[in-house]
Design a protein around this motif. Structure first.
Motif, short mmCIF file in Angstrom:
data_model
loop_
_atom_site.label_atom_id
_atom_site.label_comp_id
_atom_site.label_asym_id
_atom_site.label_seq_id
_atom_site.Cartn_x
_atom_site.Cartn_y
_atom_site.Cartn_z
N PRO A 1 11.39 130.97 -1.44
CA PRO A 1 12.10 130.20 -2.47
C PRO A 1 11.21 129.90 -3.68
O PRO A 1 9.99 129.97 -3.58
N ALA A 2 11.86 129.56 -4.79
CA ALA A 2 11.14 129.33 -6.04
C ALA A 2 10.15 128.18 -5.92
O ALA A 2 10.35 127.24 -5.15
N ALA A 3 9.07 128.27 -6.68
CA ALA A 3 8.06 127.22 -6.67
C ALA A 3 8.45 126.11 -7.64
O ALA A 3 9.05 126.37 -8.67
N PRO A 4 8.13 124.85 -7.31
CA PRO A 4 8.41 123.73 -8.23
C PRO A 4 7.41 123.70 -9.39
O PRO A 4 6.54 124.56 -9.47
N SER A 5 7.49 122.67 -10.21
CA SER A 5 6.59 122.54 -11.36
C SER A 5 5.14 122.49 -10.91
O SER A 5 4.83 122.13 -9.78
#
Ligand code: HEC
Length: 210
Positions: free
Chosen positions: A32-36
């Motif tokens: 899944p996509a990485a956060p900030s």
């Protein structure tokens, strides 16, 4: 060990070789996509420290149980103590902590589809003796999920996760079978990926960079 070199698993197998699990898992989810960057930094800091503290708690209990009565005593001890010790640590830090794996002893530790994608990522990134760095994902917007690889890097681990009849004595194979009829956590070699830590941390509690 079987090599199911089919479809999407093949490129991974070619990279990591047949001896390194996971080899029989077909990833159906991407990492899944990485956060900030700020959330990642905070979660890596907190995650690493909680994983290290939990590892050291489990490991000191394991060693004490082995000293008291050998591996045959430590097996039932781990079976009873691993979950409550981990849950206690999670409560103390206000997070959830999970050890998950593609080859589980405790069926509760079996990786789900997203977790398998993470394990495949770690297996592909495992070269030489360097463990791959941890990663952080946003599975929900309010939670930062920290993952760190668990590499089987200690001879002691083989006594309960190595080759049955060779690394694991016949007596202990029987104990494992009795405690965990569905055990799939043997046959590991030094340097292989054993599983991963998963620590879900509320984003609101993460340290902020000034
Ligand atoms: C005395 C036997 C013993 C030794 C030594 C041992 N383990 Fe385990 N391990 C177990 C048992 C029993 C469980 C299942 C615990 C439970 O039911 O929660 C387990 C579970 C695990 C899990 C959770 C995933 C799963 O399969 O359920 C990981 C990861 C793990 N062990 C890694 C290691 C590593 C790394 C080492 C070496 C530092 C090690 N173990 C040494 C007995 C052992």
């Amino acid at each position: 060990m079987k090599c199911l070199a089919t479809g999407i698993v093949l490129p991974l197998l070619l990279m990591v070789g047949c001896s390194k699990p996971p080899e029989s898992t077909t990833p159906t989810a991407a990492v899944p996509a990485a956060p900030s960057a700020e959330v990642q930094k905070g979660a890596i800091q907190i995650g690493k420290s909680i994983a290290a503290e939990t590892f050291s708690l489990l490991s000191s209990n394991l060693q004490a149980a082995i000293q008291q009565g050998g591996v045959s005593n430590a097996l039932p001890f781990c079976s009873l103590a691993a979950s409550p010790l981990t849950a206690g640590m999670a409560g103390k830090h206000g997070v959830t902590i999970r050890r998950m794996t593609h080859k589980s002893r405790n069926p509760a530790d079996r990786a789900d589809t997203t977790e398998l994608a993470i394990l495949n990522h770690f297996a592909a990134a495992l070269t030489g003796t360097n463990p791959p760095p941890p990663l952080v994902t946003n599975l929900t917007s309010s939670t930062a999920t920290f993952f760190a690889p668990i590499i089987l890097n200690n001879e002691l681990c083989l006594k309960c996760h190595g080759e049955p009849g060779k690394d694991i004595s016949a007596e202990n194979v029987a104990i494992i079978q009795r405690l965990y009829p569905q055990d799939d956590a043997t046959g590991f070699k030094l340097g292989q990926l054993r599983g991963a830590w998963r620590i879900d941390i509320p984003v609101a509690t993460l340290p902020r960079t000034p």
